[in-house]
Design an enzyme around this catalytic site. Structure first.
Site, short mmCIF file in Angstrom:
data_model
loop_
_atom_site.label_atom_id
_atom_site.label_comp_id
_atom_site.label_asym_id
_atom_site.label_seq_id
_atom_site.Cartn_x
_atom_site.Cartn_y
_atom_site.Cartn_z
N SER A 55 67.77 56.26 48.64
CA SER A 55 66.52 56.43 49.24
C SER A 55 66.34 58.02 49.45
O SER A 55 67.02 58.69 49.58
CB SER A 55 66.60 56.08 50.61
N LYS A 87 70.91 54.19 52.97
CA LYS A 87 70.19 53.06 52.26
C LYS A 87 70.86 52.72 50.89
O LYS A 87 71.19 53.72 50.26
CB LYS A 87 68.73 53.13 52.26
N ARG A 141 39.15 34.73 11.44
CA ARG A 141 39.64 36.01 11.86
C ARG A 141 38.98 36.08 13.43
O ARG A 141 37.94 36.05 13.42
CB ARG A 141 39.51 37.11 10.98
#
Length: 401
Positions: free
Chosen positions: A274, A280, A313
């Site tokens: 983090s 974290k 096409r």
């Protein structure tokens, strides 16, 4: 590719769909075309040698070809122009035979098949790694008790091994389907202006067969300019795979929440940190897989929406398909690579799994606790797990052969 997309893919897939690699694939088509036509007596051998010798991507200004494609409406037009100029420097008499009897969609579709083959091979390899990692966890934890959760609430006791085998099964099936679908989809495109190969004087089918063999692509037996079913089917399979990977990622993310704490992605320097909170550990592999699962349906929908193409096409739908296709492959491989990298080192906290069961048991009447949440119930899953693992291993090996 934006700054927000690069980390959701892989360097290998980005390279496969790079401008340089795609132009190189187009030149492989042109070289194969000239060689096959010379072998069938349609163009002179010296002309074919000059064309093949000039089909080296390092001889071309790729950036200029890409820039000029906007005005031309097709990357093939400036490519063929540049190739004629390169051939003309060595053999002016060979210039009329460059791209002879072919059309822009022939070279672009065939080149897309070539670079897609590279990407699909990467996807299949990482799918095998992810599935093998899950099967190893399934075997090791065949009788490890864990809460099964339905509608996000505790339901009963199952085994973590059974959960892993359940995660692995769609990946094994997806790998088998991808191999089969890719075999049908990855084919050379050669139809000339309107699919008749009229300029090749009855030798068109033989030329296409030779080209398919040279390029390692399938021979469709006919043009598929506006028949996109088998090609889009491959895209749909990639979308299904992304969804299956997203399911695994969602479960891992939920089981990795601090309050649950049963799983964690591998810990290594720089992974999942983090910018503000040093404590974290973000589940970045799950994040990548979930991002792909969220984006893939839109890509697949765009491919399906592009299928109603005009006559022989397309005006717009094919061009839209071309723009969406690489993005789908990039997301798909980013997803499977993320989990293939994380799953072998998945941190499994069997003690926390048991503690979560015991905490729930303590809150329930004894009769309910024993009927639904006895940890010994996990042992009943072990036989099922081992049978599933054997079957899935056999399927993986069969697909690899």
């Amino acid at each position: 590719m934006s700054i927000f997309e690069g980390f959701l893919s892989t360097s290998e897939t980005l390279a496969a769909f790079s401008d340089h690699n795609f132009v190189a694939a187009m030149l492989r088509f042109e070289a194969a075309l000239a060689g096959a036509q010379a072998a069938e007596g349609l163009i002179p051998e010296p002309a074919a040698r000059s064309i093949v010798g000039s089909c080296k991507v390092e001889l071309f200004d790729v950036a200029k070809i890409v820039r000029d494609s906007g005005r031309a409406g097709s990357v093939a037009i400036p490519l063929v122009k540049s190739l004629k100029e390169a051939v003309g420097l060595f053999n002016a008499e060979a210039v009329p035979f460059v791209h002879f009897g072919s059309t822009s969609q022939d070279v672009i579709d065939s080149a897309m098949a070539l670079v897609t083959r590279e990407a699909v091979a990467l996807v299949e390899a990482d799918l095998a790694k992810a599935a093998q990692a899950l099967l190893a966890h399934a075997t090791q934890h065949a009788a490890t008790p864990i809460l099964a959760r339905t509608l996000m609430q505790p339901a009963s006791v199952t085994s973590f091994g059974l959960k892993c085998a359940g995660w692995a099964a769609p990946l094994v099936r997806s790998r088998a389907r991808l191999a089969d679908t890719a075999r049908r989809a990855l084919k050379v495109q050669l139809g000339g202006a309107v699919g008749t190969l009229a300029q090749m004087k009855g030798q068109g089918a033989a030329v296409r067969r030779r080209m398919a063999q040279e390029l390692g692509l399938g021979d469709p037996g006919q043009t598929w300019h506006t028949q996109r079913d088998e090609w889009v089917a491959l895209g749909c399979e990639l979308g299904l795979m992304a969804g299956s990977l997203g399911k695994i990622a969602r479960d891992i993310a939920l089981m990795g929440q601090y309050e649950v704490g049963e799983l964690a992605e591998p810990s290594e320097p720089g992974r999942g940190g983090s910018s503000a909170m040093p404590h974290k550990r973000n589940p970045v592999a799950s994040m990548v897989a979930l991002a792909a699962a969220g984006r893939a349906p839109q890509r697949v929908a765009a491919l399906l929406a592009a299928m109603p193409q005009e006559h022989e096409r397309a005006l717009g739908p094919w061009q839209a398909e071309l723009a969406e296709w690489p993005q789908l492959l990039m997301s798909a491989h980013g997803s499977v690579r993320a989990l293939a990298t994380a799953l072998p080192g998945l941190q499994i906290d069997a003690a926390r799994m048991l503690a979560n069961i015991e905490r729930l048991r303590a809150e329930l009447p004894a009769e309910a606790a024993d009927e639904w949440f006895d940890p010994a119930l996990a042992a009943h899953a072990a036989t099922i797990v081992h049978a599933q693992v054997r079957d899935l291993q056999d399927q993986l090996e069969s697909t690899s052969r």
